[in-house]
Structure formats: structure tokens, C-alpha cells
Motif scaffolding. Structure first.
Motif, PDB file in Angstrom:
ATOM      1  N   PHE A  21       0.842  -1.201   0.000  1.00  0.00           N
ATOM      2  CA  PHE A  21       0.000   0.000   0.000  1.00  0.00           C
ATOM      3  C   PHE A  21       0.877   1.252   0.000  1.00  0.00           C
ATOM      4  CE2 PHE A  21      -2.243   3.411   2.242  1.00  0.00           C
ATOM      5  CZ  PHE A  21      -3.333   3.564   1.404  1.00  0.00           C
ATOM      6  N   LEU A  22       1.910   1.227   0.821  1.00  0.00           N
ATOM      7  CA  LEU A  22       2.841   2.351   0.872  1.00  0.00           C
ATOM      8  C   LEU A  22       3.516   2.543  -0.488  1.00  0.00           C
ATOM      9  CD1 LEU A  22       4.227   4.498   2.666  1.00  0.00           C
ATOM     10  CD2 LEU A  22       5.939   2.757   3.201  1.00  0.00           C
ATOM     11  N   CYS A  23       3.899   1.459  -1.139  1.00  0.00           N
ATOM     12  CA  CYS A  23       4.523   1.540  -2.463  1.00  0.00           C
ATOM     13  C   CYS A  23       3.576   2.166  -3.485  1.00  0.00           C
ATOM     14  CB  CYS A  23       4.932   0.153  -2.951  1.00  0.00           C
ATOM     15  SG  CYS A  23       6.289  -0.589  -2.062  1.00  0.00           S
ATOM     16  N   ILE A  24       2.323   1.740  -3.474  1.00  0.00           N
ATOM     17  CA  ILE A  24       1.334   2.254  -4.426  1.00  0.00           C
ATOM     18  C   ILE A  24       1.171   3.755  -4.267  1.00  0.00           C
ATOM     19  CG2 ILE A  24      -1.127   2.223  -5.048  1.00  0.00           C
ATOM     20  CD1 ILE A  24      -1.045  -0.799  -4.046  1.00  0.00           C
ATOM     21  N   VAL A  25       0.953   4.183  -3.049  1.00  0.00           N
ATOM     22  CA  VAL A  25       0.690   5.601  -2.775  1.00  0.00           C
ATOM     23  C   VAL A  25       1.938   6.450  -3.020  1.00  0.00           C
ATOM     24  CG1 VAL A  25       0.039   7.235  -0.965  1.00  0.00           C
ATOM     25  CG2 VAL A  25      -1.200   5.082  -1.199  1.00  0.00           C
ATOM     26  N   LEU A  26       3.100   5.984  -2.560  1.00  0.00           N
ATOM     27  CA  LEU A  26       4.333   6.748  -2.756  1.00  0.00           C
ATOM     28  C   LEU A  26       4.718   6.842  -4.228  1.00  0.00           C
ATOM     29  CD1 LEU A  26       6.684   5.818   0.206  1.00  0.00           C
ATOM     30  CD2 LEU A  26       5.717   8.040  -0.354  1.00  0.00           C
ATOM     31  N   ASP A  27       4.547   5.759  -4.964  1.00  0.00           N
ATOM     32  CA  ASP A  27       4.839   5.804  -6.398  1.00  0.00           C
ATOM     33  C   ASP A  27       3.969   6.863  -7.079  1.00  0.00           C
ATOM     34  OD1 ASP A  27       5.879   4.467  -9.035  1.00  0.00           O
ATOM     35  OD2 ASP A  27       3.696   4.554  -9.235  1.00  0.00           O
ATOM     36  N   ASP A  28       2.690   6.878  -6.754  1.00  0.00           N
ATOM     37  CA  ASP A  28       1.785   7.866  -7.354  1.00  0.00           C
ATOM     38  C   ASP A  28       2.147   9.283  -6.929  1.00  0.00           C
ATOM     39  OD1 ASP A  28       0.401   5.867  -8.672  1.00  0.00           O
ATOM     40  OD2 ASP A  28      -1.050   5.624  -7.045  1.00  0.00           O
ATOM     41  N   PHE A  29       2.542   9.445  -5.671  1.00  0.00           N
ATOM     42  CA  PHE A  29       2.944  10.758  -5.183  1.00  0.00           C
ATOM     43  C   PHE A  29       4.196  11.253  -5.913  1.00  0.00           C
ATOM     44  CE2 PHE A  29       5.548  13.386  -2.376  1.00  0.00           C
ATOM     45  CZ  PHE A  29       4.673  14.443  -2.143  1.00  0.00           C
ATOM     46  N   VAL A  30       5.200  10.391  -6.030  1.00  0.00           N
ATOM     47  CA  VAL A  30       6.435  10.771  -6.717  1.00  0.00           C
ATOM     48  C   VAL A  30       6.159  11.096  -8.178  1.00  0.00           C
ATOM     49  CG1 VAL A  30       8.686   9.918  -7.511  1.00  0.00           C
ATOM     50  CG2 VAL A  30       7.967   9.529  -5.147  1.00  0.00           C
ATOM     51  N   ARG A  31       5.339  10.267  -8.825  1.00  0.00           N
ATOM     52  CA  ARG A  31       5.004  10.527 -10.230  1.00  0.00           C
ATOM     53  C   ARG A  31       4.299  11.875 -10.379  1.00  0.00           C
ATOM     54  NH1 ARG A  31       5.026   6.222 -13.899  1.00  0.00           N
ATOM     55  NH2 ARG A  31       5.751   4.268 -13.009  1.00  0.00           N
ATOM     56  N   ALA A  32       3.441  12.217  -9.450  1.00  0.00           N
ATOM     57  CA  ALA A  32       2.726  13.498  -9.523  1.00  0.00           C
ATOM     58  C   ALA A  32       3.642  14.662  -9.163  1.00  0.00           C
ATOM     59  CB  ALA A  32       1.509  13.470  -8.593  1.00  0.00           C
TER      60      ALA A  32
END
Length: 156
Positions: A132-143
Motif C-alpha cells: 500500500f505504501l509503495c502504491i501511494v508513494l509511487d503515485d505521489f512521486v510521479r505526480a
């Protein structure tokens, strides 16, 4: 002659996009790998450079789960797949670094439901939560870093 120039321009554009994609993936790989490395140091007091490689690959693969618009996976589905990705990569990494190279980075032999001491059910459940942390952090970094649109999440 203009057609040749048009084709050359298209080739250059596709190379530029490819280079941008490579830079993005490398950035995400290093971000995820270093993040996992330091999380492991906080958790158990030490880590190993191989965890940067394994963690980075896990981060990139899990982050890619919600990048295809036609997949439309729920967060829970991504977390299940993420836990499987981490468990499989942890097993493969463990076989290489622990069994073949004898570096003894970790050993789950004493944990219940382990496979060759490289993976176990307890940590696979932890990987479900970590994904879950990976999913959210990946999306945050991409944004934040790459200006991508943040996806809308659904739980089921």
C-alpha cells in the motif's frame, strides 16, 4: 525530403520519450530501493546493498500496477499482487544472495511456513501492507516529481 525530415523528427521524439521513461524508471527504482534499505535499517538495525536492488525492483513493479488505465485494479487487488511480487522477488533474491552466494543477509528458517528459509507467511502478510505504501508513494512521486496526474483509488 520533408518526409525524411518528418520521419527523423518522429524518431527523435520517440527517443526523447524513451529517455524520459528510462530516467523516470531509474529514479523510481533508486527512490524505492533506498527507501526500503533505510526502512530495514530502522526495523532491524542493518541492511545489505542487495536490498536496494530488490526493493527498487519491487517498487517499480508495484507502482506500474495502476499505470495502465484499462487495468483499473482496486487498491486491495494491487496490494495482493504487490505482496506476491515482493514475495517472489524476495525468494529469488534470497536464493541468489543467501543460498548461492552465502552472504546470509536473512534467514527465515525458524519462522513458520517458510520456503527454504527465504520467504515466510508472516513477512508475506507484512508485504501486503507495505505494498500500500509503495502504491501511494509511487503515485505521489510521479505526480510531484514528474507532473503526472494522480490516479483515483477504489478499494474494491
Amino acid at each position: 525530403m520533408q518526409e525524411n525530415n518528418g520521419i527523423a523528427v518522429e524518431k527523435n521524439r520517440s527517443r526523447t520519450v524513451s529517455l524520459e521513461q528510462v530516467v523516470k524508471v531509474l529514479f523510481l527504482f533508486l527512490f524505492g530501493g533506498l527507501l526500503y534499505y533505510y526502512m530495514e535499517i530502522l526495523y532491524r538495525g542493518y541492511s545489505h546493498f542487495s536490498m536496494i536492488l530488490c526493493g527498487g525492483l519491487c517498487f517499480v513493479l508495484i507502482g506500474a500496477l495502476n499505470q495502465k488505465k484499462d487495468w483499473n485494479l482496486s487498491i486491495l487487488s494491487q496490494m495482493v499482487i504487490g505482496a506476491l511480487i515482493i514475495t517472489v522477488l524476495e525468494f529469488l533474491t534470497g536464493v541468489i544472495v543467501n543460498l548461492w552466494l552465502k552472504w546470509n543477509v536473512w534467514d527465515y528458517s525458524l519462522e513458520p511456513y517458510n520456503i527454504l528459509g527465504q520467504v515466510c507467511l508472516v513477512y508475506s502478510n507484512l508485504w501486503f501492507l507495505l505494498s500500500f505504501l509503495c502504491i501511494v508513494l509511487d503515485d505521489f512521486v510521479r505526480a510531484f516529481v514528474f507532473g503526472e496526474k494522480h490516479p483515483k483509488y477504489r478499494w474494491l
